[in-house]
Design an enzyme around this catalytic site. Structure first.
Site, PDB file in Angstrom:
ATOM      1  CG  ASN A   7      -1.880   1.174   1.214  1.00 14.04           C
ATOM      2  OD1 ASN A   7      -2.802   1.190   0.400  1.00 14.04           O
ATOM      3  ND2 ASN A   7      -1.699   2.148   2.081  1.00 14.04           N
ATOM      4  CD  GLU A   8      -1.223   5.906   0.287  1.00  8.76           C
ATOM      5  OE1 GLU A   8      -0.709   6.126   1.410  1.00  8.76           O
ATOM      6  OE2 GLU A   8      -2.182   6.564  -0.147  1.00  8.76           O
TER       7      GLU A   8
ATOM      8  CD1 TRP B 226      -4.239  12.546   5.583  1.00 11.97           C
ATOM      9  CD2 TRP B 226      -3.083  14.175   4.577  1.00 11.97           C
ATOM     10  NE1 TRP B 226      -4.623  12.581   4.259  1.00 11.97           N
ATOM     11  CE2 TRP B 226      -3.927  13.562   3.624  1.00 11.97           C
ATOM     12  CE3 TRP B 226      -2.254  15.216   4.183  1.00 11.97           C
ATOM     13  CZ2 TRP B 226      -3.974  13.969   2.292  1.00 11.97           C
ATOM     14  CZ3 TRP B 226      -2.305  15.625   2.857  1.00 11.97           C
ATOM     15  CH2 TRP B 226      -3.161  14.999   1.925  1.00 11.97           C
TER      16      TRP B 226
ATOM     17  CD  GLU C  49      -5.919   4.930  -0.113  1.00  9.90           C
ATOM     18  OE1 GLU C  49      -5.724   6.058   0.382  1.00  9.90           O
ATOM     19  OE2 GLU C  49      -5.294   3.920   0.224  1.00  9.90           O
TER      20      GLU C  49
END
Length: 670
Positions: A155-156, A322, A314
């Site tokens: 992921n990422e 954030w 996403e």
């Protein structure tokens, strides 16, 4: 087995819709409510298992499959496909406790502590063994399930481990440098180590760019390249194992393509993806977030083969968690953002995440099901979006209409700009790219954000905004583009260094001096708060240069100050009709727009052109056209067009009105 993202079918029937699903955060009593709400919202795919390693493998080689079997079965029973993750983004606590050498180490030699994501060094061979063990276990247990339709590797990648400076990384970096250069003499030449007498006599003397501030910029650039390559190597190791076990399933990982990447060179990764996937989040402080959505889509699309559709893996339903101040999205913004991604080539719209978390680092990040539940603005819009995407099923597989404008963007050039000292150390690379993209986007021009090695020949206009690092090949092909009749626009601080981050001699912008017919002998970056003015009324900030013309004419000059009367914007015209423009001044938005309008004819095939706030996107299949009309403005917009409007299921004859904040999609024969 080698394949590209052209080989395998799209993972869902119709446009993909859903989000990251983390059932491990919730009691089983919530799971059935989840799938019921998913069906209500029109969800047809979820990303599952992204952070589940420690819950699936509770000790080395000891697995707990019961809860995961249950949720996998429940999703299948309800017709929801699974984009199944390899859970390597989140190593278990027991693994990190047993191997304190696994977490990354910063350049000041501070070790990362467990608790964040991607808490591992991609150069550590022992971590790779553990990672592939869990990948194999998950793939062998679930890869044959009919409703598991795609693999989501980690992921990422790079989002927490983009650079590591540990001893294992040092060993790998030396090997990487030896493969690239062959001899230590070639390394010394490429990195210019004669400066300050830092010449190497063996590869064993090479270390990562740790510690002090005055680092060699050429070495730092190669370390950026190495770091991206190490992460890619990890992805490829997982991919190879998945291909061995489930050769029929597409494999991807989620990019983070916005402005520029600090760690991953996404266009160079793109050929290794069966489906290109991206995570994109707007910023609360952004005065024009809809343009940032467009820029991201224009770059993703250009990375695909033959402009093929990509997947939005996403984005957010509302506020993220954030940023310094996290703005909630306005009514309708969720839907408009999502459909803008589709207009720019996405065949799927996914969110982080399905249900807002009660605990953890992202507990105030918005989700498809908010803390307040289903009786909310957000979930109502989630459901409306789901119904819209079902109505847009005919769009799947169509391509965005070919663009007339190419804008060059290269992560390596951005890395080179950021590493080491510069004449102005406050020029973010992506800022110039976005400024020039905005000028064309507001006009309604079709734009592709290209990598420098891609083919330029299909475009009318090629923009080179602040492309600090340029290869000889890119410079040559840009010159050929102009000689063939295209319009080339080169901005300040482009073409300054070669692939090794060494300054090109003979006058700036070195790589483009000959084709531009103009050159600069010295930079004059402005101080904070200073501005400049040109003799045609344009102005700007940040940057000016002392320019001379050779075979170019001057179309704007500096006015006032020590550069008074000197060329600021130049134009060289070629016998083919091609034009090469040099913009030495740091122009601002209105001035850039005025220059573009002066040089480039307005598009004529875009309905509604000139309506404030109206964005138009066009996708085409072999025999149909889909015109997306996204009204970002505060007033209704009327557009002359014929066809059938898909979202309201109504015929359109002559004119369609798009209410403020809404979207219409007109289907017509091509």
């Amino acid at each position: 087995m080698t394949r590209s993202h052209t080989d395998l079918a799209w993972p869902t029937d119709g446009l993909s819709y859903g989000g990251d699903y983390n059932p491990e955060q919730w009691d089983r009593s919530v799971w059935r409510e989840d799938v019921e709400l998913m069906r209500r919202a029109g969800v047809n795919m979820v990303s599952l298992g992204i952070f589940s390693w420690g819950l699936l493998e509770t000790a080395e080689g000891v697995y707990d499959w019961e809860w995961f079997d249950e949720i996998v079965d429940l999703l299948g029973e309800n017709g929801i496909s699974i984009d199944l993750a390899t859970p390597t983004a989140a190593p278990p606590s027991w693994l990190l406790a047993a191997h304190p050498e696994f977490p990354p180490i910063d350049e000041d030699m501070t070790r990362h502590w467990p608790g964040a994501r991607l808490g591992w060094c991609p150069s550590n061979p022992d971590f790779r063994v553990h990672a592939l063990r869990i990948v194999r276990a998950v793939a062998e247990r679930y890869g044959s399930r009919e409703h598991v339709v795609m693999w989501h590797v980690s992921n990422e990648l790079g989002g927490g481990n983009g650079h590591c400076y540990c001893d294992a990384s040092a060993v790998s970096f030396r090997r990487w440098a030896q493969r690239k250069y062959g001899t230590i003499d070639a390394v010394n030449a490429a990195w210019g180590t004669a400066f300050w007498g830092h010449r190497f006599t063996s590869f064993e003397e090479i270390f990562p760019p740790r510690g002090n501030d005055a680092k060699n910029p050429s070495l730092m650039l190669d370390y950026d390249r190495f770091s991206s390559d190490e992460l890619l190597d990890h992805y490829l190791a997982e991919r190879a194992l998945l291909q061995e076990i489930t050769p029929e399933l597409p494999i991807t990982t989620n990019f983070m393509v916005g402005a520029e990447s600090d760690a991953v060179d996404y266009p160079r990764w793109a050929p290794h993806m069966d489906v290109l996937a991206n995570d994109h989040y707007t910023r609360s402080s952004d005065p024009l977030p809809e343009q940032d959505v467009a820029l991201s889509g224009d770059r993703m699309r250009a990375m695909t083969t033959d402009r093929r559709p990509w997947l939005l893996m996403e984005h957010s339903t509302s506020a993220v968690s954030w940023q310094p101040r996290n703005r909630a999205k306005n009514p309708g913004e969720l839907i408009r953002n999502a459909l803008s991604h589709v207009a720019h080539g996405a065949d799927g719209v996914m969110f982080f995440q399905w249900r807002a978390s009660r605990a953890g680092a992202e507990q105030f990040h918005s989700a498809m099901v908010p803390h307040a539940g289903a009786d909310t603005k957000v979930f109502r819009e989630v459901t409306t979006l789901g119904s819209y995407l079902q109505k847009l099923a005919p769009v799947q597989g169509s391509r965005v209409r070919p663009s007339t404008v190419g804008i060059l963007f290269d992560d390596e050039a951005g890395w080179a700009m950021r590493r080491g000292v510069k004449p102005n150390n406050f020029l973010p690379y992506g800022q110039a790219v976005r400024a020039w993209h905005k000028a064309f986007w507001q006009r309604g021009d079709g734009i592709d954000v290209l990598s420098p090695w891609q083919d330029f020949s299909g475009y009318d206009t090629l923009v080179v905004p602040q492309l600090f690092l340029v290869s000889d090949d890119t410079a040559r092909r840009a010159a050929e583009f102009v000689e063939a009749g295209g319009t080339l626009i080169v901005t300040a601080f482009s073409g300054i260094v070669d692939e090794n981050d060494q300054v090109r001699l003979g006058g700036y912008p070195g790589a483009f001096r000959e084709v531009l017919g103009a050159w600069s002998e010295e930079f004059y970056p402005l101080q904070d708060g200073e501005t400049f003015e040109l003799d045609n009324g344009w102005g700007g900030t940040e940057w000016t240069e002392h320019v001379h013309t050779e075979s170019a004419e001057t179309i704007a000059r500096y006015r006032g100050g020590h550069l008074d009367g000197s060329p600021a914007v130049t134009l060289r015209t070629f016998p083919s009709g091609g034009r090469a423009v040099y913009v030495s001044a740091g122009l601002e938005g209105d001035a850039i727009a005025a220059l573009v309008d002066q040089l480039i004819a307005q598009p004529t095939a875009v309905p509604g052109l000139g309506t404030p706030g109206l964005e138009v996107g066009v996708r085409e299949s072999e025999d149909e056209r889909f015109v997306f009309l996204l009204n970002h403005g505060a007033e209704a917009a009327s557009v002359e067009i014929d066809g059938h409007e898909l979202l309201t299921d109504a015929p359109v004859s002559g004119t369609v009105t798009v209410p403020a904040g809404e979207t219409r999609v007109i289907r017509s024969p091509r």
